[in-house]
Scaffold this motif. Structure first.
Motif, PDB file in Angstrom:
ATOM      1  N   ARG A 332      58.047  25.285  34.214  1.00 37.54           N
ATOM      2  CA  ARG A 332      57.093  25.102  33.103  1.00 37.54           C
ATOM      3  C   ARG A 332      56.238  26.362  32.917  1.00 37.54           C
ATOM      4  N   LEU A 333      55.790  26.970  34.014  1.00 38.52           N
ATOM      5  CA  LEU A 333      54.941  28.165  33.910  1.00 38.52           C
ATOM      6  C   LEU A 333      55.717  29.330  33.305  1.00 38.52           C
ATOM      7  N   PHE A 334      56.958  29.527  33.751  1.00 38.56           N
ATOM      8  CA  PHE A 334      57.722  30.657  33.216  1.00 38.56           C
ATOM      9  C   PHE A 334      58.097  30.428  31.747  1.00 38.56           C
ATOM     10  N   ARG A 335      58.258  29.144  31.368  1.00 38.17           N
ATOM     11  CA  ARG A 335      58.538  28.849  29.962  1.00 38.17           C
ATOM     12  C   ARG A 335      57.331  29.222  29.089  1.00 38.17           C
ATOM     13  N   GLU A 336      56.131  29.040  29.632  1.00 35.98           N
ATOM     14  CA  GLU A 336      54.906  29.333  28.871  1.00 35.98           C
ATOM     15  C   GLU A 336      54.778  30.819  28.551  1.00 35.98           C
ATOM     16  N   THR A 337      55.249  31.694  29.459  1.00 30.64           N
ATOM     17  CA  THR A 337      55.087  33.138  29.225  1.00 30.64           C
ATOM     18  C   THR A 337      55.920  33.613  28.037  1.00 30.64           C
ATOM     19  N   GLU A 338      56.931  32.805  27.639  1.00 27.30           N
ATOM     20  CA  GLU A 338      57.757  33.198  26.489  1.00 27.30           C
ATOM     21  C   GLU A 338      56.918  33.301  25.220  1.00 27.30           C
ATOM     22  N   LYS A 339      55.926  32.377  25.077  1.00 27.49           N
ATOM     23  CA  LYS A 339      55.188  32.388  23.802  1.00 27.49           C
ATOM     24  C   LYS A 339      53.703  32.699  23.974  1.00 27.49           C
ATOM     25  N   ASN A 340      53.228  32.716  25.215  1.00 25.14           N
ATOM     26  CA  ASN A 340      51.805  32.961  25.430  1.00 25.14           C
ATOM     27  C   ASN A 340      51.665  34.360  26.026  1.00 25.14           C
ATOM     28  N   LEU A 341      51.447  35.347  25.162  1.00 21.24           N
ATOM     29  CA  LEU A 341      51.612  36.732  25.598  1.00 21.24           C
ATOM     30  C   LEU A 341      50.537  37.249  26.517  1.00 21.24           C
ATOM     31  N   ALA A 342      49.353  36.629  26.475  1.00 25.84           N
ATOM     32  CA  ALA A 342      48.276  37.151  27.320  1.00 25.84           C
ATOM     33  C   ALA A 342      48.385  36.569  28.740  1.00 25.84           C
ATOM     34  N   LEU A 343      49.466  35.838  29.009  1.00 26.24           N
ATOM     35  CA  LEU A 343      49.611  35.162  30.307  1.00 26.24           C
ATOM     36  C   LEU A 343      50.637  35.889  31.181  1.00 26.24           C
ATOM     37  N   ARG A 344      50.317  36.015  32.485  1.00 35.76           N
ATOM     38  CA  ARG A 344      51.295  36.603  33.417  1.00 35.76           C
ATOM     39  C   ARG A 344      51.388  35.705  34.639  1.00 35.76           C
ATOM     40  N   ILE A 345      52.571  35.657  35.225  1.00 36.92           N
ATOM     41  CA  ILE A 345      52.752  34.794  36.407  1.00 36.92           C
ATOM     42  C   ILE A 345      53.357  35.594  37.539  1.00 36.92           C
ATOM     43  N   GLU A 346      52.826  35.375  38.742  1.00 38.94           N
ATOM     44  CA  GLU A 346      53.290  36.130  39.905  1.00 38.94           C
ATOM     45  C   GLU A 346      53.635  35.111  40.990  1.00 38.94           C
ATOM     46  N   GLU A 347      54.800  35.280  41.602  1.00 37.48           N
ATOM     47  CA  GLU A 347      55.161  34.349  42.678  1.00 37.48           C
ATOM     48  C   GLU A 347      54.486  34.809  43.967  1.00 37.48           C
ATOM     49  N   THR A 348      54.181  33.860  44.834  1.00 39.50           N
ATOM     50  CA  THR A 348      53.532  34.199  46.107  1.00 39.50           C
ATOM     51  C   THR A 348      54.545  34.014  47.232  1.00 39.50           C
ATOM     52  N   SER A 349      54.088  34.249  48.464  1.00 37.85           N
ATOM     53  CA  SER A 349      55.000  34.105  49.603  1.00 37.85           C
ATOM     54  C   SER A 349      55.386  32.640  49.808  1.00 37.85           C
ATOM     55  N   SER A 350      54.602  31.734  49.245  1.00 41.14           N
ATOM     56  CA  SER A 350      54.911  30.311  49.400  1.00 41.14           C
ATOM     57  C   SER A 350      55.680  29.819  48.171  1.00 41.14           C
ATOM     58  N   GLU A 351      56.656  28.965  48.400  1.00 40.09           N
ATOM     59  CA  GLU A 351      57.526  28.479  47.321  1.00 40.09           C
ATOM     60  C   GLU A 351      56.759  27.713  46.250  1.00 40.09           C
ATOM     61  N   ASP A 352      55.692  27.013  46.676  1.00 42.63           N
ATOM     62  CA  ASP A 352      55.045  26.086  45.736  1.00 42.63           C
ATOM     63  C   ASP A 352      53.693  26.582  45.209  1.00 42.63           C
ATOM     64  N   LYS A 353      53.411  27.880  45.385  1.00 45.51           N
ATOM     65  CA  LYS A 353      52.137  28.423  44.882  1.00 45.51           C
ATOM     66  C   LYS A 353      52.432  29.587  43.933  1.00 45.51           C
ATOM     67  N   PHE A 354      51.717  29.616  42.812  1.00 43.24           N
ATOM     68  CA  PHE A 354      51.910  30.676  41.816  1.00 43.24           C
ATOM     69  C   PHE A 354      50.550  31.208  41.381  1.00 43.24           C
ATOM     70  N   ASN A 355      50.450  32.525  41.285  1.00 45.78           N
ATOM     71  CA  ASN A 355      49.233  33.105  40.719  1.00 45.78           C
ATOM     72  C   ASN A 355      49.427  33.251  39.221  1.00 45.78           C
ATOM     73  N   VAL A 356      48.524  32.656  38.447  1.00 50.59           N
ATOM     74  CA  VAL A 356      48.613  32.730  36.993  1.00 50.59           C
ATOM     75  C   VAL A 356      47.450  33.574  36.481  1.00 50.59           C
ATOM     76  N   PHE A 357      47.769  34.603  35.697  1.00 52.25           N
ATOM     77  CA  PHE A 357      46.739  35.522  35.199  1.00 52.25           C
ATOM     78  C   PHE A 357      46.516  35.262  33.719  1.00 52.25           C
ATOM     79  N   GLY A 358      45.244  35.174  33.311  1.00 47.37           N
ATOM     80  CA  GLY A 358      44.953  34.902  31.904  1.00 47.37           C
ATOM     81  C   GLY A 358      43.688  35.601  31.438  1.00 47.37           C
ATOM     82  N   ARG A 359      43.305  35.296  30.200  1.00 46.06           N
ATOM     83  CA  ARG A 359      42.187  35.994  29.551  1.00 46.06           C
ATOM     84  C   ARG A 359      40.834  35.418  29.937  1.00 46.06           C
ATOM     85  N   GLY A 360      40.801  34.187  30.379  1.00 49.30           N
ATOM     86  CA  GLY A 360      39.500  33.600  30.703  1.00 49.30           C
ATOM     87  C   GLY A 360      39.682  32.124  30.970  1.00 49.30           C
ATOM     88  N   ILE A 361      38.570  31.446  31.244  1.00 52.07           N
ATOM     89  CA  ILE A 361      38.655  30.032  31.625  1.00 52.07           C
ATOM     90  C   ILE A 361      39.259  29.183  30.497  1.00 52.07           C
TER      91      ILE A 361
END
Length: 603
Positions: A332-361
């Motif tokens: 779902r998160l990677f699908r969002e980056t297709e249309k939400n350009l200010a969003l970036r996603i980074e995988e972490t060392s853990s399988e079930d945790k993702f860092n999501v970068f955005g413009r603000g709250i």
């Protein structure tokens, strides 16, 4: 004479912008008679309908007297300000929609100033003149003053004004004379909005917006600036780094009514969607390989905040959502980056945790809210600002914060911002408001909007953009009070909440099901306190006179999603499910928390 008009609609949240577009669509008879369409056709996301805000801009077009009118709906909220600037690049004029009772509102100012500075011609629509106590003539004066304060040119100040009621579907040049249709507005658009300029030559278009389809992937949207773009044409795409990439246009679509229609070619001045371009970014220019002509890029704001997204592993896991695994979350998160350009996603060392970068709250909370509506369960950590090391110095993002606020409350705003390490750079009167500009660490903006709006009675307009990285400014005071934490699992009782009321403010009501480690209130002191709210009253068969008075409990404090994100501490998660939002400690049992605390001390 080109028969295309490109017009953007500007309005404050809830002034009837999307309703007006509905009526224009109905007036031009796009729908067959008897088609059931419902209201607010354009706000097609549930979130947009509920909050009454437009989050992403949309395009529709109507045909009137042989002329095609492209209507671009703009977001009114300043958090989506980046969206607004790009969208206005596609228009030749704007409809400024104002409520006949409220007059021009703070956020209208932000978008209108952008439109005027781009030289767009305005038409003013004073809406809701059927409301009681409305004052159309005064509002007309206010709009003129506002445009004058925003340095409009003489041509822009000579604007056409229409009065009417979008809800009842009529417009007129005199508010005392009600007509029976919305056509006077369409006539005004045809007469006063300049036709889209025709420019011959090599094809050229800047990508200013995008769409996404599950079948063809990302679709580039923009206005053809020059020449003609044809289906199957071999063109070039100018990228951010200056490189040129060969592309083939698989399909060209124009906007007709609410949808898109496939066409063989589209000429300059029209807005179109191109299918088949891989790997494009907003601001890229579609041009020719032989003699590339590149349009200056539009800046897209960098992400300045990150949040940890993880699967829900609380004791109530899986009770309310249908998508609960890490695979669901990841897809779902990677699908969002297709249309939400200010969003970036980074995988972490853990399988079930993702860092999501955005413009603000607000940017990130709209994503979280959309996901919970779709049936996802997840947990998010405290929003973190992105810290970088530049030349060996720990540096943090600085935002350029602009606040327009009435004179009498400007002192309060300056005090709030400087407490959070903001520096006042410019202070000057701007028409009837005080215009303040600050440089403030992005950390300082977390939780600031609520405080500023509270202290200015909702009158402040806040906009902020990433400015630069600067050396770390030191600690910023955050939440002072500790948390009240549930000691065990089970439903809360009125008796124990009543007995503990002097310890702080509760976020839960009697009867709510809780689990050990859940944050259920705010302690009146700085430290965390574990409390037992499940304990019932010891019952005896003797009845004491007078002691069984009804328990009087202060109402629980309820948080919206954004407020909860701004409230949680470093060692807490926010658990988000389709039905509930709960705060919890990352480590649920008191022993684990003590062990972690001792380990931190010894290290």
């Amino acid at each position: 004479m080109q028969s295309i008009r490109n017009v953007a609609i500007i309005a404050h949240v809830d002034h009837g912008k999307t309703t007006l577009v509905d009526k224009i669509i109905h007036a031009s008879q796009i729908f067959r008679e008897g088609t059931e369409t419902g209201d607010l056709i354009l706000d097609n996301q549930d979130l947009e309908k509920e909050r009454g805000i437009t989050i992403t801009s949309k395009n529709v077009s109507v045909r009137y007297k042989g002329i095609k009118i492209n209507i671009i709906d703009t977001p009114g909220h300043s958090d989506f300000g980046g969206e607004v600037e790009r969208v206005l690049k596609m228009a030749d004029g704007v409809l400024l929609l104002v409520d006949a009772f409220e007059g021009p509102m703070p956020q209208t100012r932000f978008v209108l100033s952008k439109a005027l500075s781009l030289g767009l011609k305005p038409i003013v629509v004073i809406n809701k003149v059927d409301k009681e106590n409305c004052r159309p003539d005064e509002v007309h004066e206010q709009v003129f003053d506002l445009m004058f304060n925003l340095d409009a040119t003489e041509d822009q100040l000579d604007f056409q004004t229409l009065y009417g009621s979008s809800k009842h579907g009529w417009m007129s040049t005199d508010w005392k004379q009600q007509t029976d249709s919305i056509t006077p507005l369409l006539d005004a658009i045809v007469e006063f909005i300049p036709p889209a300029p025709v420019s011959e030559g090599d094809p050229q278009m800047q990508i200013t917006s995008l769409d996404y389809s599950n079948y063809v992937g990302r679709i580039a949207i923009g206005r053809v600036k020059r020449g003609e773009i044809k289906e199957g044409a071999n063109l070039a795409l100018s990228k951010k780094d200056g490189s040129l990439k060969r592309i083939k246009i698989r399909e060209v679509q124009t906007f007709e009514g609410l949808g898109k229609t496939k066409v063989e070619s589209v000429g300059s001045g029209d807005i179109c969607a191109l299918v088949g371009i891989e790997d494009f970014d907003l601001g890229d220019t579609v041009t020719t390989m032989e003699n590339p002509d590149i349009i200056p890029r539009i800046a897209i704001d960098e992400p300045t905040m990150s949040m940890l997204f993880t699967i829900n592993n609380s004791p109530f896991f899986g009770k309310e959502g249908k998508f609960v695994t890490s695979r669901h979350l990841r897809d779902r998160l990677f699908r969002e980056t297709e249309k939400n350009l200010a969003l970036r996603i980074e995988e972490t060392s853990s399988e079930d945790k993702f860092n999501v970068f955005g413009r603000g709250i607000l940017h990130l909370s709209v994503l979280i809210e959309t996901m919970r509506r779709e049936g996802y369960e997840l947990q998010v950590g405290q929003p973190q600002v992105l810290i970088k090391e530049i030349d060996g110095v720990k540096s943090e993002p600085i935002e350029h914060l602009v606040v327009d606020v009435p004179q009498e409350t400007s002192g309060k705003v300056i005090e709030l911002v400087t407490q959070r390490k903001g520096e006042l750079k410019i202070m000057e009167p701007k028409g009837d408001l005080q215009h303040l500009e600050f440089d403030i660490p992005a950390r300082g903006i977390i939780g600031l909007r609520n405080n500023v709006l509270t202290s200015t009675a909702g009158e402040a307009i806040m906009t902020h953009r990433f400015s630069h990285y600067a050396p770390f400014k030191g600690e910023i005071p955050g939440r002072i009070n500790g948390s009240l934490i549930a000691m065990e699992s089970g439903p809360a009782t009125a008796y124990s909440i009543d007995k503990l009321q002097d310890r702080g403010v509760f976020f839960v009501d009697p009867g709510d099901d809780l689990y050990e480690g859940q944050v259920i209130g705010e302690h009146s002191r700085e430290n965390d306190l574990v409390v037992n709210v499940q304990k019932g009253k010891k019952l005896t068969n003797m009845r004491a006179s007078g002691s069984d008075n009804n328990v009087k409990i202060a109402p629980a404090k309820k948080f919206s999603l954004e407020e909860a994100l701004e409230y949680i501490q470093k060692d807490e998660y926010l658990e988000v499910t389709p039905k509930s939002i709960r705060m919890r400690k990352i480590l649920l049992t008191e022993n684990e928390r003590k062990r972690a605390g001792n380990a931190a001390l010894s290290s």
